[in-house]
Design a protein around this motif. Structure first.
Motif: not given
Length: 246
Positions: A117-124, A141-146, A166-171
């Motif tokens: 129900n979640f994707t890397y694209a959704e968190l970045n 990327r690993f932190n996002a997976l967890v 609505t927001s996750a990883f940010r540079s």
């Protein structure tokens, strides 16, 4: 959706077939997808990469105000998390990760190891290569997976209804553009902001306490009236006073 349905049916069929076997074998379970296959039953006292892979997937079941270490050591905390996972999905809750537990995990994950129900694209939605943050791209990327596996656990606890990210990883550049804190956990890939969906922001903040986040900020905390923030800050900070979370 079709691919996931086929995989879920395949995993359930595999689990049903396992109940008909009357002899003990040492063969590894059939690989359910392109992500990871466990080759042995795991229980307390064992260690290895297969234990760590299991810990990642049950990281959302540590219990209230707890965080599960992803250290590859199957200790009491990992056993308790496996029990909660098994209870959540109606499995025999013995704290031993065997074929039924692995089959359920296979049904819950995609080929890239993300939960269904979640994707890397959704968190970045910032840098697609996960670079430019406070940690190396692979770490972010690993932190996002967890985080995704913790969100999957919370989603299931909330009746398998959608959780809106609505927001996750940010540079650093993306964080500066939105006025984020210079020390924001979003820079590490281990923070997620959640918006109202079927659930209120307070419901999300309250439920998050059971799923392994040290930082929970929501309504009542400055700047968080429109989202609930969950993250892995080293120091426990729960503050959503409008929701009774502290």
């Amino acid at each position: 959706m079709f691919r996931r349905t086929v995989r879920i049916l395949a995993a359930l069929t595999m689990a049903a077939a396992a109940t008909l076997v009357t002899t003990v074998t040492t063969a590894a379970p059939a690989q359910a997808d392109g992500c990871y296959t466990w080759g042995r039953t795991l229980s307390e006292g064992m260690s290895g990469e297969d234990v760590r892979q299991l810990q990642i997937r049950v990281a959302g079941y540590p219990g209230y105000n707890s965080v599960l270490a992803l250290d590859g050591v199957f200790g009491p905390a990992t056993r308790a998390a496996v029990v909660r996972f098994q209870q959540a999905y109606g499995l025999g809750a013995d704290g031993i990760a065997g074929q039924q537990t692995f089959s359920r995990i296979y049904a819950l994950q995609d080929n890239d190891c993300t939960p269904v129900n979640f994707t890397y694209a959704e968190l970045n939605n910032c840098n697609s290569d996960w670079s430019g943050g406070a940690v190396p791209a692979a770490t972010a990327r690993f932190n996002a997976l967890v985080n995704m596996w913790k969100l999957q656990a919370m989603r299931h606890a909330l009746g398998d209804q959608r959780i809106r990210v609505t927001s996750a990883f940010r540079s650093h550049a993306c964080n500066n553009a939105v006025g984020g804190s210079p020390s924001s956990r979003h820079l590490y890939g281990d923070a997620v902001d959640l918006g109202v969906s079927p659930h209120s922001l307070c419901r999300l903040a309250q439920q998050a306490r059971n799923h392994g986040w040290r930082e929970i900020l929501g309504p009542g905390y400055p700047g968080h009236s429109d989202h609930t923030h969950v993250a892995h800050d080293p120091i426990r900070t729960w503050s959503a006073s409008s929701c009774g979370v502290s």
